[in-house]
Design a protein around this motif. Structure first.
Motif, short mmCIF file in Angstrom:
data_model
loop_
_atom_site.label_atom_id
_atom_site.label_comp_id
_atom_site.label_asym_id
_atom_site.label_seq_id
_atom_site.Cartn_x
_atom_site.Cartn_y
_atom_site.Cartn_z
N ASN A 296 -25.80 -35.61 -87.10
CA ASN A 296 -25.28 -35.08 -88.36
C ASN A 296 -25.66 -35.97 -89.53
O ASN A 296 -25.98 -35.48 -90.62
N ARG A 299 -29.36 -35.71 -90.48
CA ARG A 299 -29.68 -34.42 -91.09
C ARG A 299 -29.31 -34.38 -92.57
O ARG A 299 -29.70 -33.46 -93.29
N PRO A 303 -32.79 -31.96 -92.72
CA PRO A 303 -31.98 -31.01 -91.95
C PRO A 303 -32.68 -30.47 -90.71
O PRO A 303 -32.05 -29.87 -89.85
N ARG A 304 -34.00 -30.69 -90.63
CA ARG A 304 -34.72 -30.17 -89.46
C ARG A 304 -34.44 -30.96 -88.20
O ARG A 304 -34.79 -30.53 -87.10
N THR A 306 -32.60 -31.53 -85.74
CA THR A 306 -31.51 -31.02 -84.91
C THR A 306 -31.44 -31.80 -83.60
O THR A 306 -32.26 -32.68 -83.34
N GLU A 307 -30.49 -31.45 -82.76
CA GLU A 307 -30.12 -32.34 -81.66
C GLU A 307 -31.20 -32.55 -80.61
O GLU A 307 -31.15 -33.54 -79.88
N ASP A 449 -28.15 -23.67 -86.21
CA ASP A 449 -29.08 -24.64 -86.81
C ASP A 449 -30.51 -24.14 -86.90
O ASP A 449 -31.34 -24.75 -87.51
N SER A 451 -32.73 -24.39 -84.69
CA SER A 451 -33.48 -25.53 -84.19
C SER A 451 -34.86 -25.12 -83.69
O SER A 451 -35.02 -24.04 -83.09
#
Ligand SMILES: Cc1cc2nc3c(=O)[nH]c(=O)nc-3n(C[C@H](O)[C@H](O)[C@H](O)COP(=O)(O)OP(=O)(O)OC[C@H]3O[C@@H](n4cnc5c(N)ncnc54)[C@H](O)[C@@H]3O)c2cc1C
Length: 611
Positions: A296, A299, A303-304, A306-307, A449, A451
């Motif tokens: 978090n 990001r 923001p790209r 992701t997990e 997201d 993703s």
């Protein structure tokens, strides 16, 4: 599995921070002061469990020099680290330490450099990487001036505290963003493999173990296995910092009950209380290593991320943004966030190792923390031996690209004219950063997201032979490595991976491989320009190995000034709070040189604070 990595910004984190920074947290809307009280957030202790003049959070590249410098200045020092042993990423690292400005080594080998030249380099707006990232443009001038003025002194300090650099001219290999005017990189050498002393067997051991020995000899005490969760300040948004609260975080390996213990013990404070408070009579230094491991938080910058994007070496130390969050909750602000774009060459790294999510460095079963790592992975020697597909089974780039053109080192611009705007025009923008391609993929992605999902190396039985891989355990990790007699079956299997949220259509994977095999016949790759594809993928069994890239450095963090004092949103110093290294912002320099130098600065300044 060991414990303690906090992959996200949890409710508990915010609650834990709320007493110290009720106003800031309330402003964020996360937890109101009243809520925080109701939820039992920590109050400023009336009695402290431990105390010292200077409390250093983190024992890595920043924390260890800071602790020694504070001790040298006469302060009593406690270093708190969440890990079972010291060193952070620094002890796992390659040890390549970029220090310029006229170091003793540079002088010895006739390399001209000075603080002014280094400062000019580190603020040269005209340098642009092939990815389009301007390496030095968004650096904070004050932060860079402090680095330039202290780097050479820090070199002598490291040597005086036991670090032995290889006796050869500094070079620019292994580093980047260290300036173009002079050779600056120094190399301690570790050649004894992985052991309790050197968990990853990296040259960074030769940097960190001598510093640790020196710190212990000088009376620095270590509170290991404690994760700093909150910083106390006189009032939520004013006054001095007073101390910290930390939670017990032992590393207990799978199949064992006894927490791992550090390689050295003298000076360790042995405690097992769930929570410990530590009073800092003078100052607190944050050296917690950045935020790349906190999905978090990272990001915020990109923001790209992701997990499914993995983080380098979080198995040893977390990079969980806890230093940043604790400071922000008492008013600190972030700084230089433009530096943190992951388009920067090197901020994300191609995995040299596949078949395991722990794919940035090669761990062997000799490492004391191997039970956390669980697989050696398969090291890829030649990417002609595999293709890489996205979550829906399609290729998206030339697999031979390493995505890591170490742009801003010697030879990058020839001739290099410092500060000349034409430098920028001499660089041809080459969008070879395959990572952007990967992150941009929307196909198969979904809410919330969207993703881009994992990437998979696809190959066949002939690759295993050519690469001479032994697939016996612990080579690969279940759910990160699959084999099947058909490509259709393989496409079905990858959905067992927890990060593979999309279905990989069998027809896609079959079509991708069929087309690639045609390219091998033709000797050209019209889709992505892989130079002369050599090997067909046609001999079962077929394999899919986890090959998702890794987030490496954090290049933005807390706002600091030339003394490494943490600054609040109003531009005011937070009295008694210091920060350096990857948790500090305003600085685009990679790694050990800048982190140790900021520790060097912060430690002595912290010791000067009123007690
Ligand atoms: C595999 C690898 C190879 C590398 N090779 C090089 C290289 O050759 N040259 C180079 O210049 N750089 C290299 N780097 C980068 C370099 O190691 C880091 O930039 C540097 O160590 C960062 O220093 P730091 O002090 O910010 O964090 P770290 O050195 O990571 O130290 C942070 C410490 O803080 C502790 N910590 C974190 N949160 C808390 C908390 N809440 N409470 C208590 N303790 C906490 C961690 O456990 C850790 O010990 C490499 C990194 C990796 C992972």
């Amino acid at each position: 599995m060991g414990k303690k990595t906090k992959p996200g910004i949890s409710r508990r984190d915010f609650v834990g921070l709320a007493t110290a920074g009720a106003a800031a947290v309330a402003a964020s809307g996360a937890v109101s002061p009243a809520d925080a009280q109701a939820q039992g957030a920590p109050r400023i202790p009336t009695q402290w469990d431990l105390e010292a003049d200077v409390v250093v959070i983190g024992s890595g590249a920043t924390g260890m020099p800071a602790a020694i410098r504070a001790a040298d200045a006469g302060a009593s020092v406690i270093v708190v680290d969440t890990n079972y042993d010291v060193g952070g990423h620094a002890i796992l690292s390659g040890g390549n330490t970029a220090l310029g400005g006229g170091t003793t080594a540079q002088k010895k080998y006739g390399i001209e450099d000075s603080p002014d030249i280094l400062f000019r380099d580190l603020t040269d707006w005209s340098i642009v990487e092939t990815s389009g990232m301007p390496d030095y443009r968004y650096n904070d001038r004050g932060v860079q001036r402090a680095l330039a003025d202290n780097a050479a002194k820090n070199y002598d300090f490291l040597v005086a505290n036991g670090v032995v650099f290889a006796d050869r001219p500094p070079d620019n290999s292994g580093g980047h963003a260290l300036g173009l005017s002079a050779r600056r990189e120094n190399h301690p050498i570790w050649d004894k493999g992985q052991s309790l002393e050197s968990p990853a067997g990296g040259n960074g051991t030769s940097l960190m173990r001598p510093l640790e020995a020196s710190a212990r000899k000088k009376g620095v005490r270590f509170l290991l296995n404690y994760h700093m969760d909150a910083i106390f300040r006189e009032t939520p948004d004013s006054g001095r910092v007073l101390g910290i609260q930390a939670g017990y975080s032992p590393t207990i390996l799978p199949g064992t009950t006894t927490p791992l213990r550090s390689f050295r013990r003298e000076g360790n404070i042995e405690m097992t209380a769930t929570t410990v408070t530590v009073r800092a009579r003078k100052a607190i230094v944050i050296g917690t290593g950045g935020s790349s491991g906190n999905v978090n938080f990272r990001r915020i910058f990109d923001p790209r991320l992701t997990e499914e994007v993995q983080t380098a070496a979080v198995e040893y130390s977390p990079q969980d943004a806890s230093g940043e969050m604790a400071a922000m909750s008492i008013g600190a602000t972030l700084w230089g966030t433009a530096n943190q774009t992951f388009d920067r060459n090197g901020a994300l790294r191609k995995r040299p190792i596949i078949g395991t999510p722990t794919n940035y460095i090669a761990w062997t079963p000799d490492s004391p923390i191997f039970p956390k790592i669980r697989a050696t992975g398969l090291t890829v020697e030649d990417w002609q031996n595999a293709i890489i597909v996205n979550q829906v089974g399609k290729r998206f780039y030339n697999e031979m690209e390493n995505g890591y053109p170490t742009g801003t080192v010697e030879g990058f611009l020839d001739p290099y004219v410092p500060g000349d705007w034409r430098n920028a025009t001499k660089k041809t923008f080459a969008p070879r950063n395959y990572i952007d391609a990967a992150l941009a993929i929307n196909e198969g992605s979904g809410p919330p997201d969207f993703s881009a999902g994992p990437q998979w190396a696809i190959f066949d039985a002939t690759t295993v032979e050519r690469e001479r891989w032994n697939l016996e355990p612990p080579a690969t990790l279940p759910d990160y490595f699959f084999s099947a007699q058909t490509l259709a079956e393989l496409a079905g299997l990858v959905t067992k991976n927890p990060h593979q949220k999309a279905k990989m259509p069998a027809a896609n994977l079959e079509a991708t491989v069929k087309r690639y095999n045609t390219m091998v016949d033709l000797g050209v790759d019209p889709d992505f320009d892989k130079p002369s594809p050599v090997y067909k993928i046609e001999m079962p069994p077929f394999y899919a190995a986890w090959a998702t890239f890794t987030a490496h450095d954090t290049y933005a963090g807390l706002r600091i000034n030339m003394k490494c004092q943490v600054i609040d949103l109003q531009g005011q110093v937070i009295p008694g709070l210091y920060c350096g290294g990857e948790s500090a912002g305003g600085c685009s320099q990679h790694g050990l040189g800048r982190c140790t130098t900021q520790g060097y600065i912060a430690g002595v300044e912290a010791a000067k604070e009123p007690g």
